[in-house]
Write a protein that holds these residues in place. Structure first.
Motif: not given
Length: 208
Positions: A134-140, A194-206
Motif C-alpha cells: 500500500i502507499t499513503g499515510q498508513a503503514k504496517g 493509521e491513515g489513508d492508503f491506496t494500492a493499485i494492481a493490474e490484471f494480466q491475461l495470458e
C-alpha cells in the motif's frame, strides 16, 4: 477514502527476441620478419567490415479469445475505515473479512484459446512478500489476494497467476477476494500507523 484499484493490462501479446552476434577473428599474431600475415589481417578485417552485427526479431500478434467486460476494466474495491487495534486484538490471525470482486470475460471463442492464466501485477510488499504494497499515510498492513478455483479458495500472491478453463456458453466470471493483513512484527511492536492508503494492481491475461 481508501481505494484499492484494479486495472486491466493490454491482452495482446507481443514477444521479441533480439540476437546480436559479432566475431573478432584476429588472434595469435606473432612478430616476425614475414609480413605476409598483414595481408591476412587486412583480408579478415575486410570480411568483418562486410558482415555487420545481426539483430533478428521474432514476434507474433494474436487475437484475444475473450472480451473483457466494461465493468471489469477498472474496479474500485473499498475497504472502508479499519481500526488499527483490530490487528492487535486478532494478532493470531490479523486479517480482515475478504471483499469480493470479479473479472468478467465475454464472448469467448474457444477455437482461439480454452484456458486463461490470470495474474494480478503490482508492487510486492517488502515486509510481507507476496502481499500487495500500500502507499499513503498508513503503514504496517498489506493487501492479500485470493481467488476461487473449482469451489476452493486459493491464495494468490501478487505477481503470480492462476489458470482457469473458459466456457463459451455464457460469461466467464472469475471471482477474487481482497483483504487487509497486519504485519506480525508491527503488531508485536505496536507500530501500525493509521491513515489513508491506496494500492493499485493490474490484471494480466495470458490465453492458451
Amino acid at each position: 477514502m481508501n481505494n484499492f484499484i484494479y486495472q486491466r493490462l493490454s491482452q495482446s501479446m507481443l514477444s521479441a527476441i533480439i540476437i546480436a552476434t559479432a566475431t573478432l577473428n584476429v588472434s595469435g599474431v606473432q612478430a616476425n620478419n614475414n609480413l605476409s600475415f598483414i595481408d591476412e589481417i587486412n583480408h579478415r578485417s575486410a570480411e568483418s567490415d562486410a558482415s555487420p552485427v545481426n539483430a533478428i526479431f521474432h514476434g507474433e500478434l494474436v487475437e484475444d479469445p475473450c472480451v473483457v467486460s466494461t465493468e471489469s476494466e477498472t474496479q474500485d474495491v473499498e475497504f472502508g475505515q479499519r481500526e488499527k487495534t483490530f490487528f492487535y486484538i486478532h494478532s493470531d490471525n490479523p486479517v480482515t473479512t475478504p471483499i469480493a470482486f470479479n473479472l468478467i470475460l465475454k464472448e469467448c471463442d474457444l477455437t482461439l484459446g480454452k484456458k486463461v492464466k490470470v495474474s494480478l501485477i503490482g508492487d510486492d510488499d517488502s515486509e510481507d512478500p507476496g502481499y500487495l504494497r500500500i502507499t499513503g499515510q498508513a503503514k504496517g498492513v498489506a493487501i492479500g489476494l485470493a481467488s476461487t478455483q473449482d469451489g476452493t479458495v486459493v491464495e494468490m500472491p501478487i505477481n503470480t497467476g492462476i489458470t482457469y478453463f473458459l466456457h463459451d456458453q455464457s460469461d466467464n466470471i472469475i471471482p477474487f477476494q481482497a483483504y487487509l493483513k497486519g504485519n506480525p512484527k508491527r503488531i508485536e511492536n505496536k507500530t501500525i500507523v493509521e491513515g489513508d492508503f491506496t494500492a493499485i494492481a493490474e490484471f494480466q491475461l495470458e490465453y492458451d
